[in-house]
Design a protein around this motif. Structure first.
Motif, PDB file in Angstrom:
ATOM      1  N   ALA A 159       2.041   2.016  -3.510  1.00  0.00           N
ATOM      2  CA  ALA A 159       0.986   2.659  -4.307  1.00  0.00           C
ATOM      3  C   ALA A 159       0.786   4.113  -3.864  1.00  0.00           C
ATOM      4  O   ALA A 159       0.570   4.993  -4.693  1.00  0.00           O
ATOM      5  CB  ALA A 159      -0.316   1.871  -4.191  1.00  0.00           C
ATOM      6  N   ALA A 204      -4.558   4.551  -1.372  1.00  0.00           N
ATOM      7  CA  ALA A 204      -3.485   3.767  -0.769  1.00  0.00           C
ATOM      8  C   ALA A 204      -2.913   4.488   0.448  1.00  0.00           C
ATOM      9  O   ALA A 204      -2.593   3.855   1.459  1.00  0.00           O
ATOM     10  CB  ALA A 204      -2.385   3.482  -1.787  1.00  0.00           C
ATOM     11  N   ARG A 237       3.184   6.364  -5.402  1.00  0.00           N
ATOM     12  CA  ARG A 237       2.885   6.675  -6.808  1.00  0.00           C
ATOM     13  C   ARG A 237       1.727   7.669  -6.925  1.00  0.00           C
ATOM     14  O   ARG A 237       1.294   7.980  -8.030  1.00  0.00           O
ATOM     15  CB  ARG A 237       2.563   5.392  -7.573  1.00  0.00           C
ATOM     16  N   ARG A 266       0.833  -1.202   0.000  1.00  0.00           N
ATOM     17  CA  ARG A 266       0.000   0.000   0.000  1.00  0.00           C
ATOM     18  C   ARG A 266       0.866   1.248   0.000  1.00  0.00           C
ATOM     19  O   ARG A 266       0.529   2.244  -0.635  1.00  0.00           O
ATOM     20  CB  ARG A 266      -0.945   0.025   1.220  1.00  0.00           C
ATOM     21  N   SER A 300      -1.439   7.475  -5.121  1.00  0.00           N
ATOM     22  CA  SER A 300      -2.788   6.991  -4.833  1.00  0.00           C
ATOM     23  C   SER A 300      -3.257   7.475  -3.456  1.00  0.00           C
ATOM     24  O   SER A 300      -2.705   7.089  -2.426  1.00  0.00           O
ATOM     25  CB  SER A 300      -2.809   5.459  -4.866  1.00  0.00           C
TER      26      SER A 300
END
Length: 141
Positions: free
Chosen positions: A81, A89, A84, A78, A86
């Motif tokens: 993510a 997440a 990145r 998580r 999110s």
């Protein structure tokens, strides 16, 4: 588990090279990396204690360690993510960390349920998760 630990180390090295990552995200990655290392060491220690001092490697300790190990797999995924971009997440990282903080503190306070060494480990995990939660809050602002 070894693959996860290596993955965390690669992520930390990547952070040293990649300067576009925020301070809270860097702090989360370091804290989660330490958490994963503690989880792996706990499993190894339980395996050794099962042979050397079985009273220190109780069934309850094993169950707790396995559940914490599952989160040791989920949390870095998580976090990756979240790194990145999110938002979901990032919320999941905060939620998982909050659950780990509360459960570890509550279980550490129950008299006689876990060996003393594991109670110390639980408080350490709770402290790490408090740091992750604070970092999540800073990252969201």
């Amino acid at each position: 588990m070894a693959v996860l630990l290596i993955d965390q180390l690669v992520s930390i090295i990547d952070l040293m090279v990649n300067t576009s990552v925020s301070r809270p995200m860097t702090r989360m990655r370091v804290l989660v990396g330490i958490y994963v290392a503690v989880v792996v060491l706990t499993i190894v220690l339980l395996a050794v204690l099962s042979v050397v001092a079985p009273t220190q490697a109780t069934t309850e300790a094993w169950v707790h360690a396995v559940i914490v190990a599952v989160f040791g797999v989920l949390l870095p995924l998580r976090l990756r993510a979240a790194g990145r971009g999110s938002a979901g997440a990032l919320r999941a990282v905060g939620l998982i960390s909050a659950v780990l903080l509360l459960v570890n503190i509550i279980e550490a306070l129950i008299p006689g349920l876990f060996p003393g060494w594991m109670r110390v480990q639980m408080v350490l995990i709770a402290a790490l998760m408090a740091g992750v939660i604070l970092s999540v809050m800073q990252e969201r602002v």
